[in-house]
Scaffold this active site. Structure first.
Site, short mmCIF file in Angstrom:
data_model
loop_
_atom_site.label_atom_id
_atom_site.label_comp_id
_atom_site.label_asym_id
_atom_site.label_seq_id
_atom_site.Cartn_x
_atom_site.Cartn_y
_atom_site.Cartn_z
N HIS A 17 0.85 -1.18 0.00
CA HIS A 17 0.00 0.00 0.00
C HIS A 17 0.89 1.24 0.00
CE1 HIS A 17 0.72 0.65 4.28
NE2 HIS A 17 0.32 -0.58 4.55
N HIS A 20 4.12 1.51 2.15
CA HIS A 20 5.33 0.83 1.69
C HIS A 20 5.99 1.62 0.56
CE1 HIS A 20 2.62 -2.60 3.00
NE2 HIS A 20 3.57 -2.60 3.90
N CYS A 125 3.73 -10.91 19.85
CA CYS A 125 2.74 -10.55 18.82
C CYS A 125 3.13 -11.23 17.52
CB CYS A 125 2.66 -9.04 18.59
SG CYS A 125 1.59 -8.65 17.18
N CYS A 128 3.56 -8.65 14.57
CA CYS A 128 4.82 -7.88 14.60
C CYS A 128 6.01 -8.82 14.58
CB CYS A 128 5.00 -7.09 15.89
SG CYS A 128 3.81 -5.84 16.26
N CYS A 143 -1.71 -6.09 21.48
CA CYS A 143 -0.64 -5.42 20.76
C CYS A 143 -1.07 -3.98 20.47
CB CYS A 143 -0.34 -6.14 19.45
SG CYS A 143 0.76 -5.20 18.38
N HIS A 146 -1.18 -3.69 16.39
CA HIS A 146 -2.17 -4.46 15.63
C HIS A 146 -3.52 -4.60 16.34
CE1 HIS A 146 1.62 -5.63 13.64
NE2 HIS A 146 0.86 -5.51 12.59
N LYS A 300 -2.68 5.15 11.77
CA LYS A 300 -1.67 4.72 10.81
C LYS A 300 -2.35 3.97 9.67
CE LYS A 300 2.19 1.57 10.26
NZ LYS A 300 2.65 0.24 10.64
N LYS A 303 -2.75 -2.26 6.51
CA LYS A 303 -3.66 -3.27 5.97
C LYS A 303 -4.55 -3.82 7.09
CE LYS A 303 -4.96 -6.30 2.85
NZ LYS A 303 -5.54 -6.00 1.57
N1 MSP Z 1 9.39 -6.98 7.44
C1 MSP Z 1 9.51 -5.96 8.39
C2 MSP Z 1 10.76 -5.12 8.18
C3 MSP Z 1 12.04 -5.90 8.16
S1 MSP Z 1 13.40 -4.90 7.79
C4 MSP Z 1 14.72 -5.85 8.06
C5 MSP Z 1 8.29 -5.05 8.31
N2 MSP Z 1 7.61 -5.08 7.16
S2 MSP Z 1 6.30 -4.24 6.85
O1 MSP Z 1 5.79 -4.74 5.60
O2 MSP Z 1 5.42 -4.21 7.94
O3 MSP Z 1 6.81 -2.82 6.49
C6 MSP Z 1 7.10 -1.89 7.46
C7 MSP Z 1 7.61 -0.63 6.79
O4 MSP Z 1 6.72 -0.18 5.77
C8 MSP Z 1 7.68 0.53 7.76
O5 MSP Z 1 8.84 0.53 8.54
C9 MSP Z 1 7.65 1.68 6.81
O6 MSP Z 1 8.90 1.79 6.19
C10 MSP Z 1 6.62 1.22 5.79
N3 MSP Z 1 5.25 1.57 6.19
C11 MSP Z 1 4.19 0.72 6.30
N4 MSP Z 1 3.09 1.43 6.63
C12 MSP Z 1 3.39 2.73 6.72
C13 MSP Z 1 2.67 3.91 6.98
N5 MSP Z 1 1.38 3.93 7.21
N6 MSP Z 1 3.35 5.08 6.99
C14 MSP Z 1 4.70 5.13 6.74
N7 MSP Z 1 5.39 4.05 6.49
C15 MSP Z 1 4.79 2.82 6.48
O7 MSP Z 1 8.04 -4.35 9.26
#
Ligand code: MSP
Length: 504
Positions: A17, A20, A125, A128, A143, A146, A300, A303
Site C-alpha cells: 500500500h 510501503h 505478537c 509484529c 498489541c 495491531h 496509521k 492493511k
Molecule cells: N518486514 C519488516 C521489516 C524488516 S526490515 C529488516 C516489516 N515489514 S512491513 O511490511 O510491515 O513494512 C514496514 C515498513 O513499511 C515501515 O517501517 C515503513 O517503512 C513502511 N510503512 C508501512 N506502513 C506505513 C505507513 N502507514 N506510513 C509510513 N510508512 C509505512 O516491518
C-alpha cells in the site's frame, strides 16, 4: 565515494500500500540525488518472507507460505517500476543464497560466544513477530500496533546475549549523535537501551517457515535475525560472480518507519557488533502516513486496520511523479502526517499544475513566441543570482541528513521566486516595446535558466517529468555540478511542451 541506501524489506503477508511505497520513494530520491553527485550508489529493497506474519497469513488464506510469498513478492516487485524506483537489486529472503549467508553470519555470532540455550516466557505478537516487553503491552495484553491479543509463549529457544551489548550501544549513541536520525528517535532508542536490555530469542522451534539454525536444525531463526541480515547478504550475490560487500558496506542510510525502530536501532547494531561487522552510518526513522476516519480520528495507514490508499489507483489518476512529490511535500519526512485524496488534488492543482507546470510551459512558450525558440545568449539577471546563490549546496547539505522535505521546500521557494519574477517583469509587456528588447532577452534567458536549475534539483523527486522538461529546454544534463543558476550557457533551442500536469 560509495553510497549504500536501503529500505526495510516488506512482509509478503499482504499487498503493498502507499505506506510501503513511501519508504521506497524516499530511498529512491536519495539514490538518484547521489547519482547526480557522481557517487557510486547501491540501492536495495526487497521482501521479508519468513516467520509468523507470513505463515499465519498463508494459513488464513489456505495457501502455503511459499505460494503467498511468491504472489505478494511479485506485487511488491511490480510496484517498483510504477513508482519509478531505481533500485539496484530486489532481495527476497526465501532466496537460498540469502539463507546460506544468514547461516554463515549467525554461525559466526554463535562461535563468537553470543548465543546460549534458554527458556523464553512472555508475550509475543505474531503480526509484529515481536517479543513484547512490559512497557510495550496495551490494555488486556494486546498489541498496541495491531490491536490483537498477544500470545503467551513458553518455549525452549536459542538466545542472543543482547544484554551484553547495553554498554557498547550506549557508547555508540554517545560517540555518534547522527547514528539514528532524527534526534528524537535517537533519544527514544537510547532510553530503551538505558532501561535495561534483556536477552533476545534467536530461534523458534514451533515454526518451520524460516532459515534452519545450523547448529540445531530443529529450530529456525527468529524472523528478525533473518530479515535484518538481508542488508548484509544481498551484497554478496546481487551481482553474478561479484561480491559487492567491500565496495558498499557499511550502509550510508537505512530508511525505516518508526514502527521498527527497536529492531534497527537496538537489535541490529548489537547483532552487527556480535558478528564483527561495521555499523551503518545512519539509520533514518520516518513517521507514519496517517488516514483520517469519518469521525476525524487519525490512524496509521495499515492493511490490518483496513484504511489504506492503493498507490496504483493514485498513480493512475495523478501520475507517478505527482504521487512521489505529494508524499514528500505533504508530510515532513521524519514526522507523522495525514494524507488524503483531497490533499492530493489540492497540491496537484496549486503546486504542480500552477506553480511549476505553468511556469515551465509559459517560459517555453514565450521563448518560442518572442525569440523563435532560441534562448537569448546573454547574462542572467543579477537580481535572481542572489536568490539562487548556494541553493545546490543547501540541497546537498539537507539531503546529507535525509531531510527530504526540507530540501524540496528549499527548491520550491525558488519555483515561487521564479513565478514572482515573471509577474514582476511582465515579459508580454516588454515584448510590445522595441526599446526593451535587450531587457526581454535577459528576462527570458533568466527564466529559462531558473526553470532549468530547479528542474535539475527536482529530478530525484520527479524523474520522468524533469527529464521531459530538461529535454524540452535543450539541456538534458542531470549532473548536479551543472545545476547552479547560470551554469548552462544561453543559445539552446527549446521545444514547446504540453502541460506537464494537466488538470482533469
Ligand atoms: N518486514 C519488516 C521489516 C524488516 S526490515 C529488516 C516489516 N515489514 S512491513 O511490511 O510491515 O513494512 C514496514 C515498513 O513499511 C515501515 O517501517 C515503513 O517503512 C513502511 N510503512 C508501512 N506502513 C506505513 C505507513 N502507514 N506510513 C509510513 N510508512 C509505512 O516491518
Amino acid at each position: 565515494m560509495s553510497f549504500y541506501v536501503t529500505t526495510p524489506i516488506y512482509y509478503v503477508n499482504a499487498e503493498p500500500h502507499l505506506g510501503h511505497a513511501y519508504t521506497t520513494i524516499a530511498a529512491d530520491v536519495l539514490a538518484r540525488h547521489m547519482r547526480q553527485r557522481g557517487e557510486d550508489v547501491f540501492f536495495l529493497t526487497g521482501t521479508d518472507e519468513h516467520g509468523e506474519p507470513v505463515a499465519l497469513a498463508a494459513e488464513r488464506e489456505g495457501v502455503t507460505p511459499r505460494e503467498l510469498a511468491d504472489r505478494n513478492a511479485a506485487r511488491f516487485q511490480a510496484l517498483l517500476p510504477q513508482i519509478d524506483a531505481s533500485n539496484d537489486y530486489f532481495i527476497r529472503t526465501s532466496d537460498p543464497r540469502h539463507e546460506a549467508r544468514v547461516q554463515e553470519v549467525m554461525q559466526r555470532v554463535h562461535d563468537n560466544g553470543h548465543v546460549y540455550k534458554g527458556i523464553y516466557e512472555g508475550w509475543y505478537c505474531p503480526r509484529c513477530a515481536d517479543f513484547k516487553t512490559e512497557t510495550e503491552i496495551a490494555e488486556g495484553n494486546t498489541c498496541p500496533i495491531h490491536k490483537i491479543p498477544l500470545d503467551r509463549e513458553r518455549e525452549e529457544n536459542w538466545f542472543f546475549h543482547l544484554s551484553r551489548f547495553q554498554r557498547p550501544l550506549e557508547r555508540i549513541y554517545a560517540e555518534r549523535p547522527g547514528f539514528v536520525l532524527p534526534r528524537q528517535r535517537s533519544n527514544e532508542a537510547l532510553s530503551f537501551i538505558r532501561s535495561g536490555l534483556q536477552d533476545l530469542s534467536l530461534s523458534r522451534s514451533k515454526l518451520t517457515w524460516g532459515v534452519p539454525v545450523p547448529w540445531d536444525p530443529s529450530h529456525v531463526f527468529y524472523v528478525w535475525f533473518d530479515a535484518l541480515l538481508n542488508y548484509v547478504t544481498a551484497l554478496s550475490f546481487a551481482r553474478e560472480g561479484e561480491d559487492l560487500s567491500a565496495r558498499f558496506w557499511p550502509p550510508t542510510f537505512q530508511l525505516i518507519g518508526k514502527d521498527i525502530l527497536k529492531f534497527h536501532a537496538v537489535y541490529w547494531p548489537a547483532l552487527l557488533l556480535a558478528a564483527g561487522l561495521e555499523l551503518p552510518r545512519h539509520v533514518f526513522v520516518h513517521g507514519y502516513l496517517l488516514m483520517k476516519d469519518s469521525s476525524g480520528e487519525k490512524d496509521k495507514m495499515s492493511k490490518s486496520l483496513g484504511n489504506v490508499i492503493d498507490p496504483f489507483e493514485v498513480m493512475e489518476r495523478f501520475g507517478t511523479d505527482a504521487l512521489r512529490f505529494y508524499c514528500l511535500r505533504e508530510v515532513p519526512f521524519g514526522q507523522d502526517g495525514v494524507v488524503s485524496t483531497v490533499g492530493f488534488e489540492s497540491r496537484y492543482e496549486s503546486e504542480l499544475a500552477n506553480d511549476y507546470g505553468n511556469l515551465a510551459s509559459r517560459s517555453l512558450a514565450m521563448v518560442a513566441r518572442y525569440r523563435d525558440g532560441v534562448v537569448p545568449d546573454v547574462e542572467v539577471d543579477a537580481a535572481l543570482v542572489a536568490d539562487f546563490e548556494g541553493l545546490g549546496d543547501e540541497v546537498c547539505a539537507l539531503l546529507d541528513r535525509a531531510e527530504l522535505t526540507g530540501a524540496l521546500d528549499a527548491i520550491w521557494q525558488r519555483v515561487r521566486r521564479l513565478n514572482r519574477y515573471v509577474e514582476e517583469q511582465a515579459p508580454w509587456q516588454l515584448a510590445k516595446d522595441p526599446a526593451a528588447a535587450q531587457r526581454l532577452d535577459v528576462v527570458l534567458r533568466s527564466l529559462v535558466e531558473g526553470v532549468r536549475a530547479v528542474t535539475v534539483l527536482l529530478h530525484p523527486y520527479m524523474p520522468a517529468t524533469t527529464e521531459k522538461l530538461l529535454a524540452a529546454l535543450g539541456r538534458p544534463e542531470l549532473a548536479l555540478a551543472g545545476a547552479a543558476f547560470g551554469a548552462a550557457p544561453g543559445g539552446a533551442q527549446v521545444e514547446a511542451l504540453e502541460q506537464l500536469f494537466p488538470k482533469s
